[in-house]
Design an enzyme around this catalytic site. Structure first.
Site, PDB file in Angstrom:
ATOM      1  N   GLN A 105      -6.859  -1.249   2.270  1.00 42.84           N
ATOM      2  CA  GLN A 105      -6.063  -0.961   3.459  1.00 42.84           C
ATOM      3  C   GLN A 105      -6.848   0.232   3.979  1.00 42.84           C
ATOM      4  O   GLN A 105      -7.068   1.300   3.366  1.00 42.84           O
ATOM      5  CB  GLN A 105      -4.507  -0.740   3.236  1.00 42.84           C
ATOM      6  CG  GLN A 105      -3.966  -0.216   4.696  1.00 42.84           C
ATOM      7  CD  GLN A 105      -2.366   0.169   4.598  1.00 42.84           C
ATOM      8  OE1 GLN A 105      -2.313   1.149   4.194  1.00 42.84           O
ATOM      9  NE2 GLN A 105      -1.789  -0.848   5.174  1.00 42.84           N
ATOM     10  N   CYS A 113       2.371   3.244   9.242  1.00 42.31           N
ATOM     11  CA  CYS A 113       2.616   4.406   8.462  1.00 42.31           C
ATOM     12  C   CYS A 113       3.211   5.327   9.812  1.00 42.31           C
ATOM     13  O   CYS A 113       2.211   5.576  10.600  1.00 42.31           O
ATOM     14  CB  CYS A 113       1.439   4.817   7.918  1.00 42.31           C
ATOM     15  SG  CYS A 113       1.847   6.496   7.138  1.00 42.31           S
ATOM     16  N   ASN A 129       8.591  -6.593   4.447  1.00 40.34           N
ATOM     17  CA  ASN A 129       8.282  -5.566   3.908  1.00 40.34           C
ATOM     18  C   ASN A 129       9.404  -4.659   4.224  1.00 40.34           C
ATOM     19  O   ASN A 129      10.045  -4.692   5.109  1.00 40.34           O
ATOM     20  CB  ASN A 129       7.009  -4.782   4.074  1.00 40.34           C
ATOM     21  CG  ASN A 129       6.846  -3.321   3.617  1.00 40.34           C
ATOM     22  OD1 ASN A 129       6.572  -2.220   4.134  1.00 40.34           O
ATOM     23  ND2 ASN A 129       7.202  -3.268   2.159  1.00 40.34           N
ATOM     24  N   GLY A 130       9.895  -3.747   3.255  1.00 44.09           N
ATOM     25  CA  GLY A 130      10.829  -2.837   3.686  1.00 44.09           C
ATOM     26  C   GLY A 130      12.271  -2.998   3.003  1.00 44.09           C
ATOM     27  O   GLY A 130      13.141  -2.486   3.245  1.00 44.09           O
ATOM     28  N   PRO A 171       0.791  -1.228   0.101  1.00 45.06           N
ATOM     29  CA  PRO A 171      -0.024   0.041   0.196  1.00 45.06           C
ATOM     30  C   PRO A 171       0.857   1.198   0.185  1.00 45.06           C
ATOM     31  O   PRO A 171       1.961   1.285   0.800  1.00 45.06           O
ATOM     32  CB  PRO A 171      -0.841  -0.018   1.230  1.00 45.06           C
ATOM     33  CG  PRO A 171       0.217  -1.041   2.306  1.00 45.06           C
ATOM     34  CD  PRO A 171       0.819  -1.872   1.366  1.00 45.06           C
ATOM     35  N   VAL A 199       0.507   5.709  -0.402  1.00 48.06           N
ATOM     36  CA  VAL A 199      -0.334   6.705  -0.797  1.00 48.06           C
ATOM     37  C   VAL A 199      -0.240   7.411  -1.974  1.00 48.06           C
ATOM     38  O   VAL A 199       1.051   7.435  -2.500  1.00 48.06           O
ATOM     39  CB  VAL A 199      -0.056   7.715   0.370  1.00 48.06           C
ATOM     40  CG1 VAL A 199      -0.795   9.100   0.336  1.00 48.06           C
ATOM     41  CG2 VAL A 199      -0.569   7.080   1.755  1.00 48.06           C
ATOM     42  N   GLU A 206      -3.651   3.797   1.462  1.00 48.34           N
ATOM     43  CA  GLU A 206      -4.418   3.768   2.988  1.00 48.34           C
ATOM     44  C   GLU A 206      -5.619   4.837   2.638  1.00 48.34           C
ATOM     45  O   GLU A 206      -5.252   5.865   2.241  1.00 48.34           O
ATOM     46  CB  GLU A 206      -3.519   4.208   4.126  1.00 48.34           C
ATOM     47  CG  GLU A 206      -4.210   4.467   5.110  1.00 48.34           C
ATOM     48  CD  GLU A 206      -3.297   5.346   6.256  1.00 48.34           C
ATOM     49  OE1 GLU A 206      -2.281   5.823   5.981  1.00 48.34           O
ATOM     50  OE2 GLU A 206      -3.782   5.222   7.451  1.00 48.34           O
TER      51      GLU A 206
END
Length: 504
Positions: free
Chosen positions: A87, A116, A214-215, A18, A20, A43
């Protein structure tokens, strides 16, 4: 109505994270085309979603969730119905459940953002702010698991200590969620900080539900093979890719990434086909171009002020014209099939002067609009000033709007001295429709309308005008005096031919 399978497998999956402003429908479809198994939308805040109305868009073959201001907050389609995860940003269990029930028939899964770190999310107690309130996390997730028919997941960041992190994820697992996504950084850390594969691995080895790593963008993931390496380093069930996929969504391809020019053109095609707002399209393309933003194409993109101009910057001008014609034709066929949905304003339309005109902001000065020009002309001619939605006053000049249910577009009619004027092209907002109607009236009388380079009328400044109020809004004006009603009607012109399409 879209109805999905109750199950969504989170094992051994490639997932679009997800993001933005990035995770809108065109990007999600592009990621699926290039090999992603699951795609998350950006989101979306619970309070915003709860204001939305679910609308089936037959022209685009989509399901839209539309805000009171007519903006599409979330759009989905059948192509992604079994693979899109919604999400939400929330800090309240009941609101979260209300959103879940609103959208559950149109998505494959529901995720709560708990990772977030940005202020727009945390300031409402959402996002990473939830990490400091395990009781609220448990309440939200338990309520969703019990109250919705879709699999529920959440996305978190790691806590300052591994012990606290493991304690939290075990508590989360007990709520009955289907999977958990873990961004391997702490709340205060940013992309330049190294991702902790060790922390994700410890979580994966502790839990029995799928863990989504993730990341890893940039530090670990620069190509398709790196995705599997990251999965093995974290012992995760699946991998969620964010920035690397934003830069080039074809990173999910086993055969290797496609040329960026090809990827961007394919993205633009989806954006036009699904009527994506040009500002969002432009933003996503800028993320793909990155260091090429100063190239001639990048500068052309930066200057674009419409979807058509974006298409022209990428050699897709003909595609844009053909697609918009097809959408207009599809709309016309639907209107012909359902004439009651295409119904014009309820008032008697006989004698209305009509023109196929559309208000284009770029052609006018920001300080002078057609509505302002019409208002000023009425003042000089001692006509009653504009009055909106106050039929009891029986003004000689009034505007009313009608929204067409089929595509939620608007039409305005302006009446001056008992003569009505209307554009046959429908607009996306009431304000734009009003401006178009004013243009028809002004052009019928051969009056200046405020176009750039046009010698326009002298517009007097109004006293006590609210700084955020539309200068052309009649509510910003003083009430008309009884003696100011018009005694001279306009000259009626022949009506223009009406078109069922609303010019795009």
């Amino acid at each position: 109505m879209i109805v999905n399978s109750l199950s969504l497998c989170y094992h051994n999956k490639l997932i679009l994270a997800p993001m933005v402003r990035v995770g809108t429908l065109p990007m999600r479809l592009l990621a699926l085309d290039y090999g992603a198994d699951i795609v998350y939308c950006e989101e979306l805040i619970d309070l915003k979603m709860l204001q939305c109305k679910r609308v089936v868009n037959e022209v685009l073959s989509t399901v839209d969730f539309v805000a009171p201001d007519d903006r599409v907050v979330f759009r989905t389609c059948e192509r992604e119905q079994s693979k899109v995860v919604f999400q939400m940003g929330t800090s309240d269990a009941e609101r979260a459940l209300a959103v879940a029930r609103l959208i559950e028939n149109d998505v494959a899964g529901i995720d709560v953002n708990m990772g977030c770190p940005k202020e727009y999310s945390t300031k409402g107690g959402m996002g990473a702010a939830l990490l400091s309130d395990p009781d609220k996390i448990e309440q939200i997730l338990s309520t969703l698991v019990k109250g919705t028919r879709r699999p529920v997941t959440c996305k978190i960041r790691i806590l300052p200590s591994l012990e606290d992190t493991l304690s939290l994820v075990k508590r989360i697992e007990r709520t009955g969620i289907a999977a958990i996504a873990v961004h391997g950084r702490k709340r205060e850390e940013r992309p330049q900080h190294p991702v902790s594969c060790e922390a994700i691995k410890a979580i994966a080895e502790t839990l029995s539900i799928p863990v989504i790593a993730n990341g890893g963008s940039h530090d670990h993931i620069q190509g398709y093979l790196d995705i599997e390496d990251f999965r093995q380093a974290t012992a995760a069930s699946s991998v969620m890719v964010a920035r690397a996929a934003m830069w080039n969504p074809s990173i999910f391809l086993k055969e290797g990434p496609r040329p960026l020019e090809e990827v961007m053109q394919k993205y633009i095609r989806y954006a036009v086909q699904y009527d994506n707002h040009y500002t969002n399209t432009k933003y996503c393309l800028c993320q793909m171009l990155r260091e090429q933003l100063e190239s001639p194409q990048g500068r052309w993109l930066h200057a674009a002020q419409s979807s058509q101009e974006i298409c022209e910057a990428f050699g897709l001008g003909t595609f844009y014209e053909e697609t918009t014609r097809e959408l207009d034709s599809r709309r016309a066929r639907l209107l012909a099939r359902s004439p009651e949905e295409a119904e014009e304003p309820a008032e008697d339309t006989s004698g209305i002067i009509k023109m196929a005109v559309k208000f284009d902001r770029r052609a006018y000065s920001p300080q002078i609009t057609p509505k302002m020009c019409l208002l000023e002309w009425c003042r000089r001619e001692k006509l009653a000033q504009p009055v909106y939605e106050t039929p009891a006053l029986l003004p000689s000049l009034s505007l009313y709007q009608v929204q067409r249910p089929l595509d939620r577009l608007f039409c305005s009619v302006v009446t001056v001295a008992e003569q009505k004027y209307q554009s046959t092209l429908w607009d996306k907002s009431k304000k734009l429709a009003e401006q178009s109607a004013a243009v028809v009236c002004l052009r019928s009388q051969g009056l200046p309308e405020g176009r750039l380079g046009e010698e326009g009328p002298s517009l007097h400044k109004r006293k006590r005008e609210a700084p955020d109020q539309d200068p052309g809004d009649p509510r910003a004006q003083e009430p008309a005096m009884p003696g100011e009603l018009c005694k001279k009607p306009f000259v009626a012109l022949a009506s223009g031919k009406e078109s069922p399409l609303e010019g795009r």
